[in-house]
Design a protein around this motif. Structure first.
Motif, PDB file in Angstrom:
ATOM      1  N   ASP A  62      53.128  36.193  42.761  1.00  0.00           N
ATOM      2  CA  ASP A  62      52.906  37.442  43.579  1.00  0.00           C
ATOM      3  C   ASP A  62      53.129  38.824  42.617  1.00  0.00           C
ATOM      4  O   ASP A  62      53.287  39.812  43.270  1.00  0.00           O
ATOM      5  CB  ASP A  62      53.700  37.354  44.835  1.00  0.00           C
ATOM      6  N   ASN A  63      53.286  38.652  41.534  1.00  0.00           N
ATOM      7  CA  ASN A  63      53.855  39.802  40.530  1.00  0.00           C
ATOM      8  C   ASN A  63      52.647  40.665  40.575  1.00  0.00           C
ATOM      9  O   ASN A  63      51.548  40.358  40.337  1.00  0.00           O
ATOM     10  CB  ASN A  63      53.996  39.259  39.262  1.00  0.00           C
ATOM     11  N   ARG A  64      52.938  41.870  41.095  1.00  0.00           N
ATOM     12  CA  ARG A  64      51.970  43.049  41.165  1.00  0.00           C
ATOM     13  C   ARG A  64      51.891  43.983  39.480  1.00  0.00           C
ATOM     14  O   ARG A  64      51.036  44.688  39.654  1.00  0.00           O
ATOM     15  CB  ARG A  64      52.483  44.193  42.134  1.00  0.00           C
ATOM     16  N   LEU A  65      52.620  43.276  38.616  1.00  0.00           N
ATOM     17  CA  LEU A  65      52.435  43.912  37.496  1.00  0.00           C
ATOM     18  C   LEU A  65      51.081  43.665  37.051  1.00  0.00           C
ATOM     19  O   LEU A  65      50.607  44.696  36.333  1.00  0.00           O
ATOM     20  CB  LEU A  65      53.641  43.370  36.472  1.00  0.00           C
ATOM     21  N   PHE A  66      50.737  42.694  36.786  1.00  0.00           N
ATOM     22  CA  PHE A  66      49.318  42.342  36.179  1.00  0.00           C
ATOM     23  C   PHE A  66      48.181  43.056  37.231  1.00  0.00           C
ATOM     24  O   PHE A  66      47.348  43.495  36.382  1.00  0.00           O
ATOM     25  CB  PHE A  66      48.968  41.106  36.205  1.00  0.00           C
ATOM     26  N   ALA A  67      48.550  43.090  38.415  1.00  0.00           N
ATOM     27  CA  ALA A  67      47.202  43.882  39.318  1.00  0.00           C
ATOM     28  C   ALA A  67      47.439  45.475  38.938  1.00  0.00           C
ATOM     29  O   ALA A  67      46.436  46.143  38.919  1.00  0.00           O
ATOM     30  CB  ALA A  67      47.561  43.776  40.698  1.00  0.00           C
ATOM     31  N   THR A  68      48.452  46.011  38.671  1.00  0.00           N
ATOM     32  CA  THR A  68      48.874  47.362  38.348  1.00  0.00           C
ATOM     33  C   THR A  68      48.327  47.618  36.945  1.00  0.00           C
ATOM     34  O   THR A  68      47.483  48.611  36.660  1.00  0.00           O
ATOM     35  CB  THR A  68      50.278  47.760  38.096  1.00  0.00           C
ATOM     36  N   LEU A  69      48.361  46.704  35.955  1.00  0.00           N
ATOM     37  CA  LEU A  69      47.748  46.879  34.628  1.00  0.00           C
ATOM     38  C   LEU A  69      46.280  46.669  34.812  1.00  0.00           C
ATOM     39  O   LEU A  69      45.359  47.402  34.024  1.00  0.00           O
ATOM     40  CB  LEU A  69      48.457  45.680  33.864  1.00  0.00           C
ATOM     41  N   ALA A  70      45.844  46.037  35.434  1.00  0.00           N
ATOM     42  CA  ALA A  70      44.190  45.762  35.682  1.00  0.00           C
ATOM     43  C   ALA A  70      43.709  46.996  36.299  1.00  0.00           C
ATOM     44  O   ALA A  70      42.762  47.597  35.610  1.00  0.00           O
ATOM     45  CB  ALA A  70      43.988  44.718  36.647  1.00  0.00           C
ATOM     46  N   ALA A  71      44.366  47.492  37.162  1.00  0.00           N
ATOM     47  CA  ALA A  71      43.886  48.865  37.681  1.00  0.00           C
ATOM     48  C   ALA A  71      43.832  50.176  36.837  1.00  0.00           C
ATOM     49  O   ALA A  71      42.897  50.767  36.362  1.00  0.00           O
ATOM     50  CB  ALA A  71      44.581  49.351  38.989  1.00  0.00           C
ATOM     51  N   ALA A  72      45.016  50.163  35.920  1.00  0.00           N
ATOM     52  CA  ALA A  72      45.142  51.206  35.143  1.00  0.00           C
ATOM     53  C   ALA A  72      44.247  50.869  33.761  1.00  0.00           C
ATOM     54  O   ALA A  72      43.531  51.932  33.035  1.00  0.00           O
ATOM     55  CB  ALA A  72      46.668  51.077  34.207  1.00  0.00           C
ATOM     56  N   HIS A  73      43.959  49.486  33.682  1.00  0.00           N
ATOM     57  CA  HIS A  73      43.156  49.262  32.320  1.00  0.00           C
ATOM     58  C   HIS A  73      41.538  49.617  32.846  1.00  0.00           C
ATOM     59  O   HIS A  73      40.718  50.297  31.789  1.00  0.00           O
ATOM     60  CB  HIS A  73      43.026  48.000  32.026  1.00  0.00           C
ATOM     61  N   VAL A  74      41.122  49.456  33.922  1.00  0.00           N
ATOM     62  CA  VAL A  74      39.797  49.799  34.533  1.00  0.00           C
ATOM     63  C   VAL A  74      39.491  51.443  34.203  1.00  0.00           C
ATOM     64  O   VAL A  74      38.707  51.965  33.923  1.00  0.00           O
ATOM     65  CB  VAL A  74      39.405  49.248  35.889  1.00  0.00           C
ATOM     66  N   THR A  75      40.640  52.180  34.807  1.00  0.00           N
ATOM     67  CA  THR A  75      40.665  53.674  34.707  1.00  0.00           C
ATOM     68  C   THR A  75      40.686  54.146  33.316  1.00  0.00           C
ATOM     69  O   THR A  75      39.868  54.919  32.733  1.00  0.00           O
ATOM     70  CB  THR A  75      41.806  54.060  35.271  1.00  0.00           C
ATOM     71  N   ALA A  76      41.463  53.305  32.336  1.00  0.00           N
ATOM     72  CA  ALA A  76      41.276  53.722  30.990  1.00  0.00           C
ATOM     73  C   ALA A  76      40.061  53.343  30.234  1.00  0.00           C
ATOM     74  O   ALA A  76      39.523  54.228  29.470  1.00  0.00           O
ATOM     75  CB  ALA A  76      42.527  53.025  30.183  1.00  0.00           C
ATOM     76  N   THR A  77      39.321  52.426  30.777  1.00  0.00           N
ATOM     77  CA  THR A  77      38.143  51.938  30.100  1.00  0.00           C
ATOM     78  C   THR A  77      37.172  53.126  30.656  1.00  0.00           C
ATOM     79  O   THR A  77      36.534  53.456  29.675  1.00  0.00           O
ATOM     80  CB  THR A  77      37.505  50.539  30.700  1.00  0.00           C
ATOM     81  N   GLY A  78      37.319  53.529  31.802  1.00  0.00           N
ATOM     82  CA  GLY A  78      36.425  54.656  32.387  1.00  0.00           C
ATOM     83  C   GLY A  78      36.625  55.769  31.476  1.00  0.00           C
ATOM     84  O   GLY A  78      35.805  56.489  31.252  1.00  0.00           O
TER      85      GLY A  78
END
Length: 177
Positions: A62-78
């Motif tokens: 249930d670690n939200r760290l990876f979900a946070t990284l995914a959201a930041a990565h999608v934004t960074a890719t944009g």
């Protein structure tokens, strides 16, 4: 659509990582089990707090760290798609592949632990708590393969549409996951 050699190699690495960490976790937990059952009288073993880590698994799953990284990565890719930088593209690609492999190792660990619990305590499999980890894994897998910044740049002017979608999707992923 044919799969590139790079994607095929990544999938092989992920399969081996999943299997390796699943088996390693299973072996590790059985060694702990055997030590607690038969090694308690040994001076070096009896001083160690040898236990299985059942409380650790829900925390990892249930670690939200990876979900946070995914959201930041999608934004960074944009954001990266709005400019032209091979260095940023490479940094995003390496990060997404590394996190994909780490998530695969985590899922292998959880799978090995679930198998151990099934074999030793007859606890039923429950993968519902792993849903955020699976979704995050898929996001990073897609960002490290088909939708990497480098691949999206090949779309021409459509990359700007993808950039806006990435910038808007990142915060939505953070809220949703």
């Amino acid at each position: 659509m044919p799969v590139s050699r790079d994607i095929a190699d990544l999938l092989k690495v992920l399969a081996v990582t999943l299997l390796l960490f699943g088996v390693a976790t299973l072996v590790m937990l059985y060694v702990i089990y055997l030590l607690t059952q038969y090694g308690g009288n040994l001076p070096l073993i009896s001083a160690l707090p040898v236990k299985t880590p059942p409380a650790l698994v829900p925390m990892l799953a249930d670690n939200r760290l990876f979900a946070t990284l995914a959201a930041a990565h999608v934004t960074a890719t944009g954001l990266a798609l709005l400019i032209s930088s091979n260095t940023i593209d490479m940094a995003l690609l390496i990060t997404s592949k590394a996190v994909t492999v780490v998530l695969t190792a985590l899922l292998g660990f959880v799978g090995g632990h679930m198998i151990y619990l099934q074999l030793t305590e007859k606890i039923a499999f429950n993968i519902a708590p792993l849903t955020p980890a699976f979704i995050t894994f898929v996001v990073f897998l897609v960002l490290s393969s088909f939708l990497s910044a480098y691949n999206v740049r090949q779309w021409g002017k459509l990359r700007f549409v993808a950039a806006v979608v990435g910038i808007l999707a990142g915060p939505l992923l953070l809220v949703w996951l």
